[in-house]
Design an enzyme around this catalytic site. Sequence first.
Site, short mmCIF file in Angstrom:
data_model
loop_
_atom_site.label_atom_id
_atom_site.label_comp_id
_atom_site.label_asym_id
_atom_site.label_seq_id
_atom_site.Cartn_x
_atom_site.Cartn_y
_atom_site.Cartn_z
CE LYS A 50 -0.01 -0.56 1.52
NZ LYS A 50 1.30 0.00 1.19
CD GLN A 94 2.98 0.15 -2.08
OE1 GLN A 94 2.19 0.66 -1.30
NE2 GLN A 94 3.65 -0.95 -1.78
CG ASP A 117 4.18 4.45 4.19
OD1 ASP A 117 3.76 3.39 4.69
OD2 ASP A 117 4.19 4.67 2.97
N1 GUN Z 1 6.52 -1.07 -0.13
C1 GUN Z 1 6.72 -2.14 0.67
N2 GUN Z 1 6.28 -1.89 1.92
C2 GUN Z 1 5.81 -0.63 1.91
C3 GUN Z 1 5.22 0.20 2.91
O1 GUN Z 1 5.06 -0.18 4.08
N3 GUN Z 1 4.85 1.45 2.51
C4 GUN Z 1 5.05 1.88 1.25
N4 GUN Z 1 4.67 3.12 0.95
N5 GUN Z 1 5.58 1.14 0.29
C5 GUN Z 1 5.96 -0.11 0.63
#
Ligand code: GUN
Length: 280
Positions: A50, A94, A117
């Site tokens: 990311k 995350q 998100d």
């Molecule tokens: N962990 C697994 N998928 C995601 C996501 O789309 N966003 C976040 N913040 N954590 C995750």
Amino acid sequence: MAATVIDGKASAARLRAKIADDVKSSSTKPGLAVVLVGADPASEVYVRNKEKAVLEVGMNSFAHHLPATTSEAELLTLIDSLNADARVHGILVQLPLPNGIDAQKVLERIDPRKDVDGFHPVNAGKLAVGQDGLVPCTPIGCMILLRETLGDLKGLNAVVVGRSNIVGKPIAQLLLQADCTVTITHSKTKDLAGVCAQADIVIAAIGKPEFIKGAWIKKGATVIDVGINRITCDGKTKLVGDVAYDEALQNAGAITPVPGGVGPMTIACLLANTLKAAKK
Ligand code: GUN
């Protein structure tokens, strides 16, 4: 005839190129803060990808990698400071968070305008009532791939396998907005094979390796596999989706591979959400 393989990598590359152009011509430089607590190996890989993607499209990346011993109060204080920081337009924490930290409390502390998100209840509510807000990245990515593959989705039977807040529930809302007839299924659904067999579109988001069998897929259906599962096979580890891919290829009209399907779209849509948050 074997299915068309949907190229998520190519679609994501097109979206990222568009975003990079938009960033170049925008007056403010969008900034994304990515918060990682602890050292979960899969999360470390996702977060690194990311942060790299953010820099590649010309945005600012603010990395906050904290030890697993971080307290909930410390994390909430960091969120408060990111909410107040004008250079930060998007905040991503995350998941999963270490035991002892209430993830829902943390997600609710994020300013909904910076919630790239789309997990904040304000944004989940806006999606449910059809208001403009920030929508979770993976579901947006799935919808882009579906529209590129099928065009208009009106009247199609869509079966969503999985009811998570991250994928299952929000994608069901987006499919409804696109005038699909939507069925949400889960681990307790009776005759899942029979329900899937009615689907023009199957969204596999149950988090179990190769759980959905090829025989469950109607001839010509479109299969979007959201799963990313690491399994050991003949002593080697490999990534597989929630769909038994080789079997499903025989019945599906189109299918996303794992890796190279939905995964790259999630990151591209995160960039799109950060740009959207910065423009507001
Ligand atoms: N962990 C697994 N998928 C995601 C996501 O789309 N966003 C976040 N913040 N954590 C995750």
